[in-house]
Design a protein around this motif. Structure first.
Motif, PDB file in Angstrom:
ATOM      1  N   PRO A 151      20.110  -8.936  41.116  1.00 23.70           N
ATOM      2  CA  PRO A 151      19.904  -8.108  40.233  1.00 23.70           C
ATOM      3  C   PRO A 151      20.266  -6.507  40.319  1.00 23.70           C
ATOM      4  O   PRO A 151      20.439  -5.650  39.366  1.00 23.70           O
ATOM      5  CB  PRO A 151      18.372  -7.866  39.821  1.00 23.70           C
ATOM      6  N   PHE A 152      20.845  -6.179  41.478  1.00 23.35           N
ATOM      7  CA  PHE A 152      21.351  -4.860  42.117  1.00 23.35           C
ATOM      8  C   PHE A 152      22.704  -4.996  42.363  1.00 23.35           C
ATOM      9  O   PHE A 152      22.955  -4.016  43.059  1.00 23.35           O
ATOM     10  CB  PHE A 152      20.136  -4.450  43.031  1.00 23.35           C
ATOM     11  N   LEU A 153      23.354  -6.107  42.122  1.00 23.82           N
ATOM     12  CA  LEU A 153      24.642  -6.220  42.728  1.00 23.82           C
ATOM     13  C   LEU A 153      25.615  -6.236  41.449  1.00 23.82           C
ATOM     14  O   LEU A 153      25.432  -6.852  40.231  1.00 23.82           O
ATOM     15  CB  LEU A 153      24.836  -7.494  43.477  1.00 23.82           C
ATOM     16  N   ALA A 154      26.660  -5.988  41.596  1.00 22.45           N
ATOM     17  CA  ALA A 154      27.967  -6.351  40.624  1.00 22.45           C
ATOM     18  C   ALA A 154      29.211  -6.479  41.441  1.00 22.45           C
ATOM     19  O   ALA A 154      29.188  -6.347  42.387  1.00 22.45           O
ATOM     20  CB  ALA A 154      28.115  -5.205  39.569  1.00 22.45           C
ATOM     21  N   VAL A 179      25.922 -14.844  42.433  1.00 23.43           N
ATOM     22  CA  VAL A 179      27.233 -14.304  42.393  1.00 23.43           C
ATOM     23  C   VAL A 179      27.580 -14.484  40.872  1.00 23.43           C
ATOM     24  O   VAL A 179      28.204 -13.353  40.268  1.00 23.43           O
ATOM     25  CB  VAL A 179      28.366 -15.069  43.143  1.00 23.43           C
ATOM     26  N   TYR A 180      27.319 -15.328  40.032  1.00 28.07           N
ATOM     27  CA  TYR A 180      27.363 -15.388  38.453  1.00 28.07           C
ATOM     28  C   TYR A 180      26.408 -14.227  37.852  1.00 28.07           C
ATOM     29  O   TYR A 180      27.151 -13.641  37.004  1.00 28.07           O
ATOM     30  CB  TYR A 180      27.375 -16.634  37.953  1.00 28.07           C
ATOM     31  N   ARG A 181      25.381 -14.109  38.212  1.00 26.48           N
ATOM     32  CA  ARG A 181      24.846 -13.150  37.957  1.00 26.48           C
ATOM     33  C   ARG A 181      25.354 -11.657  38.179  1.00 26.48           C
ATOM     34  O   ARG A 181      25.494 -10.702  37.335  1.00 26.48           O
ATOM     35  CB  ARG A 181      23.095 -12.882  38.611  1.00 26.48           C
ATOM     36  N   ILE A 233      25.380 -10.341  33.989  1.00 23.28           N
ATOM     37  CA  ILE A 233      24.287  -9.902  33.481  1.00 23.28           C
ATOM     38  C   ILE A 233      23.723  -8.816  34.375  1.00 23.28           C
ATOM     39  O   ILE A 233      23.403  -7.587  33.750  1.00 23.28           O
ATOM     40  CB  ILE A 233      23.019 -10.791  33.506  1.00 23.28           C
ATOM     41  N   SER A 234      24.058  -8.870  35.582  1.00 21.95           N
ATOM     42  CA  SER A 234      23.463  -7.495  36.392  1.00 21.95           C
ATOM     43  C   SER A 234      24.604  -6.446  36.438  1.00 21.95           C
ATOM     44  O   SER A 234      24.140  -5.259  36.329  1.00 21.95           O
ATOM     45  CB  SER A 234      23.433  -8.033  38.195  1.00 21.95           C
TER      46      SER A 234
END
Length: 564
Positions: free
Chosen positions: A260-263, A297-299, A303-304
């Motif tokens: 949740p804290f990565l992109a 990794v897909y998040r 979404i993230s």
């Protein structure tokens, strides 16, 4: 019937959906499940999942998987060497449906004209191009830039529908020590997104930087740095570009817990690398191949990323969410078969619907004519400073060597791979010219020159022969900017980049093919670098290897990079 009413009716099933994807599965980024289901689309919105639907158009995707469109959270489109329209056409088929760009490069050349060009282009693009307003123009007082963007020139763009906020705030010493120019920009954008850029910053200095409302960082190069920033509330943008390659070093943090804290971001990536490897899809499959959980990794890719930048309408395959969808063969391969951008199937014909945008900055290269003697370096006592190139990184090391001399001039040392480097002011302001030495290119002869020179984009040239360096630099003026390779007094490769000296007017396929030939010409000089041209482009960048921030807000370092 209103658009809202149509969405409700199609979602309920009272009316056939505009489009239905049938026979496949979608990747639920909430639960991590692969869910067998039809996917119904009305206009630009998903209106149905976890059920069966009929549609005016039905597409059989049996055996394939639907994932949300990928979001590149930080990039400079100019570094793709093509215009925003060509970038759109090049990258969207790989599943990248949203990009958050900083027109920092063209803004440093043309100022507000460059930003307006990007905003105009973004309104015509098929993908969603969001723009961050460049915060550091000029990037440093140590080099001559083509423009100056104080807060007064940024404010007219602040409420543009394509603008998210303030782009990467590179001047972190200025933030920490409350430089008035920095403070004016930060104050104006409180409450909006402010992108970060803080390599190696830690401790209380990082705390002060974050207290300014800065929330993201794409400059992490190791796990301890990333973890400290995550603990302090930053959203980490894992980067893998053509030069800066941090994915492998940061794979340990790409977990379900931290996702949740990565992109993901590319920062700088050219069409040749995109053709050979891919874009964010390359990052996804590479991470999974090295053991990263697909859900994590897909998040990060969707979404993230969306939540980090306040894009609340995208990032899931779910009713009511934007229909940015990628149909892939498998989670592991991540090969985009069909792409939907806001409910529109991406086809060559779709790109033909865009309105052309007139290019800008076609006469921005105003560098003076140089001769071989201009590249001389007088002999000095003791050791000579040398910039050390680190492959895969934009930072350099400060090295010192006793170099050979000839008369009163210091010479190159091919046995130790030390050649000459020069930066020549090209905006027509003062004609500044600085010479030095660099190690790590592997050149045995010739020269390579570029008008892509981060961040102020003056002419940068590296070479063994002063005659070849002069020819390469002067040729850049003749082609209105670009890259040039010279060997033994002849131009053996070049690519014109006349749009602000940064981007081509050619289709991306032509740029890709030219880059392939240009790379071969550079390899003929002996270079061992995978991306010699972008490595040249990053040499003028003032990067801080060892931070010592003084009480005056300046940075005390052993040596900055070469500044013209």
């Amino acid at each position: 019937m209103t658009a809202l009413e149509r969405r409700i009716d199609q979602g309920v099933g009272r009316e056939p959906a505009d489009i239905v994807l049938k026979g496949g599965r979608f990747f639920d980024l909430v639960t991590g499940e692969l869910v067998a289901s039809d996917i119904a689309i009305c206009g630009d919105t998903v209106v149905g999942t976890c059920g069966s639907y009929s549609g005016r158009e039905e597409i059989d995707i049996t055996g394939r998987i639907v994932v949300p469109g990928f979001i590149d959270t930080h990039l400079h489109i100019e570094s793709s060497l093509v215009t925003p329209h060509e970038f759109d056409r090049c990258v969207l088929p790989y599943g990248v449906t949203t990009v958050i760009c900083d027109p920092h490069e063209i803004a440093n050349v043309l100022g507000t004209e460059g930003i307006q060009y990007f905003l105009d282009s973004s309104e015509q693009a098929i993908m969603d191009i969001r723009v961050q307003l460049s915060s550091c123009v000029p990037a440093t007082h140590l080099e001559t830039s083509g423009a100056d963007l104080p807060i007064e020139r940024l404010l007219p763009f602040r409420n543009h529908p394509k603008v998210i906020g303030l782009a990467e705030f590179m001047n972190f010493p200025g933030v920490i020590h409350k430089d008035p120019v920095c403070m004016a920009k930060l104050e104006a954008f409180q409450g909006q997104h402010i992108d970060g850029h803080s390599p190696l910053l830690s401790g209380n200095d990082l705390n002060g930087y974050l207290s300014a409302g800065i929330r993201t960082d794409h400059e992490c190069t190791n796990v301890p740095e990333a973890m400290e920033k995550i603990r302090k509330g930053m959203h980490i943008l894992v980067r893998e570009g053509s030069v800066s390659k941090d994915l492998h070093a940061l794979m340990p943090i790409i977990t379900e817990r931290l996702s949740p804290f990565l992109a993901l971001c590319t920062d700088d990536r050219n069409p040749l690398d995109i053709a050979e490897e891919g874009h964010l899809d390359y990052m996804i499959r590479t991470a999974i191949a090295h053991g990263v959980e697909p859900l994590a990794v897909y998040r990060a890719a969707s979404i993230s990323a969306a939540r980090a930048f306040g894009l609340k309408d995208r990032g899931l395959v779910a009713p009511g969410w934007r229909a940015d969808l990628v149909i892939i063969d498998s989670l592991e391969n991540c090969k985009a078969d069909i792409v939907f951008a806001a409910g529109r199937r991406v086809t060559p014909e779709l790109f033909a619907t865009r309105k052309p945008i007139a290019p800008v900055g076609l006469d921005s290269v105003k560098a003076r004519i140089v001769k071989a003697a201009d590249f001389g370096v007088p002999v000095t006592e003791g050791e000579t400073p040398v910039m050390g190139v680190l492959p895969g990184k934009i930072i350099t090391e400060h090295r010192r060597y006793r170099l050979p001399t000839s008369g009163n001039q210091t010479s190159v040392d091919l046995d130790r791979d030390v050649i000459k480097v020069a930066v020549i002011e090209r905006h027509g302001k003062n004609g500044n010219h600085a010479n030095g030495f660099v190690q790590g290119f592997g050149l045995k002869k010739g020269a390579i020159a570029s008008t892509v020179g981060h961040d102020s984009h003056n002419v940068c040239v590296v070479g063994v022969s002063e005659d070849d360096m002069a020819l390469a630099a002067n040729r850049l003026g003749e082609i209105k900017g670009g890259f040039v390779v010279v060997e033994d007094g002849k131009v053996t490769g070049e690519i014109p980049l006349p749009v602000a000296g940064l981007m081509s007017l050619e289709p991306y396929e032509a740029v890709r093919d030219t880059l392939h030939n240009l790379r071969k010409a550079a390899y003929a000089l002996g270079t061992t670098l995978q991306e010699p041209f972008l490595q040249v482009a990053f040499l003028p960048l003032p990067v801080i290897p060892h931070l010592k921030i003084s009480d005056k807000g300046m940075v005390d370092v052993d040596q900055f990079r070469l500044i013209g």
